[in-house]
Write an enzyme that holds these catalytic residues in place. Structure first.
Site, PDB file in Angstrom:
ATOM      1  N   LYS A 140     -88.749  60.989 -40.569  1.00 21.94           N
ATOM      2  CA  LYS A 140     -88.146  60.373 -39.401  1.00 21.94           C
ATOM      3  C   LYS A 140     -89.111  59.362 -38.754  1.00 21.94           C
ATOM      4  O   LYS A 140     -90.306  59.334 -39.086  1.00 21.94           O
ATOM      5  CB  LYS A 140     -87.763  61.475 -38.413  1.00 21.94           C
ATOM      6  CG  LYS A 140     -86.714  62.451 -38.968  1.00 21.94           C
ATOM      7  CD  LYS A 140     -86.373  63.533 -37.951  1.00 21.94           C
ATOM      8  CE  LYS A 140     -85.310  64.471 -38.469  1.00 21.94           C
ATOM      9  NZ  LYS A 140     -84.914  65.488 -37.444  1.00 21.94           N
ATOM     10  N   TYR A 151     -75.199  62.257 -39.418  1.00 24.21           N
ATOM     11  CA  TYR A 151     -75.181  63.294 -38.363  1.00 24.21           C
ATOM     12  C   TYR A 151     -73.774  63.562 -37.828  1.00 24.21           C
ATOM     13  O   TYR A 151     -73.626  64.024 -36.686  1.00 24.21           O
ATOM     14  CB  TYR A 151     -76.135  62.896 -37.233  1.00 24.21           C
ATOM     15  CG  TYR A 151     -77.597  63.187 -37.549  1.00 24.21           C
ATOM     16  CD1 TYR A 151     -78.006  64.470 -37.966  1.00 24.21           C
ATOM     17  CD2 TYR A 151     -78.579  62.216 -37.417  1.00 24.21           C
ATOM     18  CE1 TYR A 151     -79.345  64.743 -38.240  1.00 24.21           C
ATOM     19  CE2 TYR A 151     -79.922  62.491 -37.698  1.00 24.21           C
ATOM     20  CZ  TYR A 151     -80.288  63.759 -38.102  1.00 24.21           C
ATOM     21  OH  TYR A 151     -81.621  64.037 -38.382  1.00 24.21           O
ATOM     22  N   PHE A 173     -77.256  66.415 -27.382  1.00 22.81           N
ATOM     23  CA  PHE A 173     -78.418  65.687 -27.881  1.00 22.81           C
ATOM     24  C   PHE A 173     -78.059  64.556 -28.842  1.00 22.81           C
ATOM     25  O   PHE A 173     -78.940  63.807 -29.272  1.00 22.81           O
ATOM     26  CB  PHE A 173     -79.418  66.653 -28.553  1.00 22.81           C
ATOM     27  CG  PHE A 173     -78.880  67.415 -29.741  1.00 22.81           C
ATOM     28  CD1 PHE A 173     -78.884  66.861 -31.021  1.00 22.81           C
ATOM     29  CD2 PHE A 173     -78.365  68.693 -29.579  1.00 22.81           C
ATOM     30  CE1 PHE A 173     -78.398  67.562 -32.109  1.00 22.81           C
ATOM     31  CE2 PHE A 173     -77.874  69.413 -30.679  1.00 22.81           C
ATOM     32  CZ  PHE A 173     -77.880  68.838 -31.947  1.00 22.81           C
ATOM     33  N   ARG A 218     -86.477  73.173 -46.938  1.00 21.08           N
ATOM     34  CA  ARG A 218     -86.252  73.673 -45.567  1.00 21.08           C
ATOM     35  C   ARG A 218     -87.366  74.649 -45.169  1.00 21.08           C
ATOM     36  O   ARG A 218     -87.785  74.674 -44.011  1.00 21.08           O
ATOM     37  CB  ARG A 218     -84.878  74.349 -45.473  1.00 21.08           C
ATOM     38  CG  ARG A 218     -83.696  73.429 -45.782  1.00 21.08           C
ATOM     39  CD  ARG A 218     -83.146  72.699 -44.615  1.00 21.08           C
ATOM     40  NE  ARG A 218     -82.641  73.544 -43.571  1.00 21.08           N
ATOM     41  CZ  ARG A 218     -82.082  73.069 -42.456  1.00 21.08           C
ATOM     42  NH1 ARG A 218     -81.985  71.741 -42.263  1.00 21.08           N
ATOM     43  NH2 ARG A 218     -81.642  73.868 -41.520  1.00 21.08           N
ATOM     44  N   THR A 247     -86.330  74.178 -36.719  1.00 21.12           N
ATOM     45  CA  THR A 247     -85.964  72.923 -36.051  1.00 21.12           C
ATOM     46  C   THR A 247     -86.862  72.642 -34.844  1.00 21.12           C
ATOM     47  O   THR A 247     -87.332  71.514 -34.659  1.00 21.12           O
ATOM     48  CB  THR A 247     -84.492  72.994 -35.594  1.00 21.12           C
ATOM     49  OG1 THR A 247     -83.676  73.262 -36.736  1.00 21.12           O
ATOM     50  CG2 THR A 247     -84.061  71.710 -34.924  1.00 21.12           C
ATOM     51  N   ARG A 281     -93.371  71.056 -39.702  1.00 16.08           N
ATOM     52  CA  ARG A 281     -93.122  70.973 -38.259  1.00 16.08           C
ATOM     53  C   ARG A 281     -94.088  71.854 -37.470  1.00 16.08           C
ATOM     54  O   ARG A 281     -94.516  71.498 -36.372  1.00 16.08           O
ATOM     55  CB  ARG A 281     -91.676  71.360 -37.971  1.00 16.08           C
ATOM     56  CG  ARG A 281     -90.656  70.336 -38.486  1.00 16.08           C
ATOM     57  CD  ARG A 281     -89.260  70.927 -38.556  1.00 16.08           C
ATOM     58  NE  ARG A 281     -88.212  69.938 -38.796  1.00 16.08           N
ATOM     59  CZ  ARG A 281     -86.939  70.270 -39.036  1.00 16.08           C
ATOM     60  NH1 ARG A 281     -86.563  71.545 -39.055  1.00 16.08           N
ATOM     61  NH2 ARG A 281     -86.038  69.329 -39.251  1.00 16.08           N
ATOM     62  N   ASN A 329     -88.972  65.983 -34.725  1.00 18.52           N
ATOM     63  CA  ASN A 329     -89.606  67.003 -35.565  1.00 18.52           C
ATOM     64  C   ASN A 329     -89.926  66.524 -36.985  1.00 18.52           C
ATOM     65  O   ASN A 329     -89.932  67.307 -37.930  1.00 18.52           O
ATOM     66  CB  ASN A 329     -88.737  68.266 -35.576  1.00 18.52           C
ATOM     67  CG  ASN A 329     -87.316  67.967 -36.032  1.00 18.52           C
ATOM     68  OD1 ASN A 329     -87.042  66.864 -36.499  1.00 18.52           O
ATOM     69  ND2 ASN A 329     -86.439  68.938 -35.911  1.00 18.52           N
ATOM     70  N   HIS A 374     -86.186  65.552 -41.951  1.00 19.19           N
ATOM     71  CA  HIS A 374     -84.852  66.120 -42.191  1.00 19.19           C
ATOM     72  C   HIS A 374     -84.811  66.625 -43.625  1.00 19.19           C
ATOM     73  O   HIS A 374     -85.373  65.997 -44.525  1.00 19.19           O
ATOM     74  CB  HIS A 374     -83.770  65.036 -42.029  1.00 19.19           C
ATOM     75  CG  HIS A 374     -82.446  65.466 -42.593  1.00 19.19           C
ATOM     76  ND1 HIS A 374     -81.559  66.236 -41.883  1.00 19.19           N
ATOM     77  CD2 HIS A 374     -81.894  65.295 -43.831  1.00 19.19           C
ATOM     78  CE1 HIS A 374     -80.512  66.505 -42.655  1.00 19.19           C
ATOM     79  NE2 HIS A 374     -80.689  65.939 -43.838  1.00 19.19           N
ATOM     80  N   GLU A 390     -75.238  63.586 -48.365  1.00 18.47           N
ATOM     81  CA  GLU A 390     -76.317  62.786 -47.763  1.00 18.47           C
ATOM     82  C   GLU A 390     -76.965  61.856 -48.793  1.00 18.47           C
ATOM     83  O   GLU A 390     -77.320  60.717 -48.470  1.00 18.47           O
ATOM     84  CB  GLU A 390     -77.356  63.723 -47.144  1.00 18.47           C
ATOM     85  CG  GLU A 390     -76.781  64.472 -45.927  1.00 18.47           C
ATOM     86  CD  GLU A 390     -77.669  65.609 -45.440  1.00 18.47           C
ATOM     87  OE1 GLU A 390     -78.769  65.804 -45.986  1.00 18.47           O
ATOM     88  OE2 GLU A 390     -77.244  66.299 -44.489  1.00 18.47           O
TER      89      GLU A 390
HETATM   90  P1  DAT Z   1     -82.307  70.569 -38.670  1.00 18.28           P
HETATM   91  O1  DAT Z   1     -82.883  69.165 -38.622  1.00 18.28           O
HETATM   92  O2  DAT Z   1     -83.382  71.610 -38.619  1.00 18.28           O
HETATM   93  O3  DAT Z   1     -81.326  70.759 -39.792  1.00 18.28           O
HETATM   94  P2  DAT Z   1     -80.014  70.351 -36.897  1.00 18.28           P
HETATM   95  O4  DAT Z   1     -79.263  69.824 -38.071  1.00 18.28           O
HETATM   96  O5  DAT Z   1     -79.411  71.485 -36.157  1.00 18.28           O
HETATM   97  O6  DAT Z   1     -81.499  70.757 -37.307  1.00 18.28           O
HETATM   98  O7  DAT Z   1     -80.239  69.182 -35.829  1.00 18.28           O
HETATM   99  C1  DAT Z   1     -80.535  67.864 -36.256  1.00 18.28           C
HETATM  100  C2  DAT Z   1     -81.672  67.354 -35.396  1.00 18.28           C
HETATM  101  O8  DAT Z   1     -81.221  67.227 -34.027  1.00 18.28           O
HETATM  102  C3  DAT Z   1     -82.875  68.268 -35.315  1.00 18.28           C
HETATM  103  O9  DAT Z   1     -83.765  68.059 -36.393  1.00 18.28           O
HETATM  104  C4  DAT Z   1     -83.461  67.930 -33.995  1.00 18.28           C
HETATM  105  C5  DAT Z   1     -82.261  67.607 -33.140  1.00 18.28           C
HETATM  106  N1  DAT Z   1     -81.792  68.768 -32.381  1.00 18.28           N
HETATM  107  C6  DAT Z   1     -81.148  69.857 -32.873  1.00 18.28           C
HETATM  108  N2  DAT Z   1     -80.837  70.740 -31.925  1.00 18.28           N
HETATM  109  C7  DAT Z   1     -81.292  70.203 -30.767  1.00 18.28           C
HETATM  110  C8  DAT Z   1     -81.281  70.626 -29.393  1.00 18.28           C
HETATM  111  N3  DAT Z   1     -80.730  71.776 -29.030  1.00 18.28           N
HETATM  112  N4  DAT Z   1     -81.851  69.831 -28.472  1.00 18.28           N
HETATM  113  C9  DAT Z   1     -82.409  68.647 -28.821  1.00 18.28           C
HETATM  114  N5  DAT Z   1     -82.445  68.180 -30.088  1.00 18.28           N
HETATM  115  C10 DAT Z   1     -81.899  68.939 -31.051  1.00 18.28           C
HETATM  116 MG    MG Z   2     -79.493  69.811 -40.098  1.00 17.63          MG
END
Ligand code: DAT
Ligand code: MG
Length: 141
Positions: A11, A51, A59, A87, A93, A104, A118, A121, A132
């Site tokens: 990222k 996304y 968010f 992962r 996350t 992370r 973080n 991805h 993806e």
């Molecule tokens: P991951 O990237 O671990 O698969 P995710 O798909 O749930 O997590 O979310 C995508 C991204 O969005 C994540 O890397 C960081 C951000 N994110 C997720 N949950 C969040 C939250 N509750 N508050 C702020 N940012 C968040």
């Molecule tokens: Mg995800």
């Protein structure tokens, strides 16, 4: 068990902090192969597709703004069980909860921002990986 492919993104915070090499080193040291890699600034269309599952969440606007704010590196990594394996390398996350030893957990910390930054991805299922990879590397589809 058969080899899988997963979509990894380094990222914008990873690129800006000069962590591309460190993260690529961890992927290669684990034994995964990097079969495609491209650095570019993501378009709004790519991020909306990538996304889509998060659209409508609080968010989401901050997430797409951050992801489109500067160049990122898109990667396809290959290996047996690389989808769950990457992962595990990435960690939880939330960087505060991510275990030491993970990307992370070792290299990021929580910020006072509406979106969690973080570093990486990784696709979360075979279905997500296929979808993806089609977004970022349509030529591999
Ligand atoms: P991951 O990237 O671990 O698969 P995710 O798909 O749930 O997590 O979310 C995508 C991204 O969005 C994540 O890397 C960081 C951000 N994110 C997720 N949950 C969040 C939250 N509750 N508050 C702020 N940012 C968040
Ligand atoms: Mg995800």
């Amino acid at each position: 068990m058969t080899a899988q492919r997963t979509l990894v993104l380094l990222k914008p915070d990873a690129v800006q902090r000069g962590l591309r090499g460190e993260i690529l080193r961890r992927i290669e040291a684990k034994g995964y192969d990097i079969i495609a890699l491209a650095q570019r600034t993501a378009t709004a269309e790519e991020l909306a597709a990538h996304y889509a599952e998060h659209e409508g969440k609080p968010f989401y606007p901050g997430l797409v703004e951050y992801m489109g704010s500067a160049p990122l590196v898109a990667i396809v990594a290959e290996g047996v069980n690389v989808i769950p394996g990457f992962r595990s390398l990435a960690g939880a996350t939330n960087p505060t909860e991510a275990a030491p030893g993970t990307i992370r957990g070792d290299l990021s910390c929580e910020q006072d921002l509406p979106v969690i930054q973080n570093l990486v991805h990784g696709s979360d299922s075979e279905e997500s990986a296929a979808r993806e990879i089609g977004i970022w590397f349509p030529e591999l589809g």
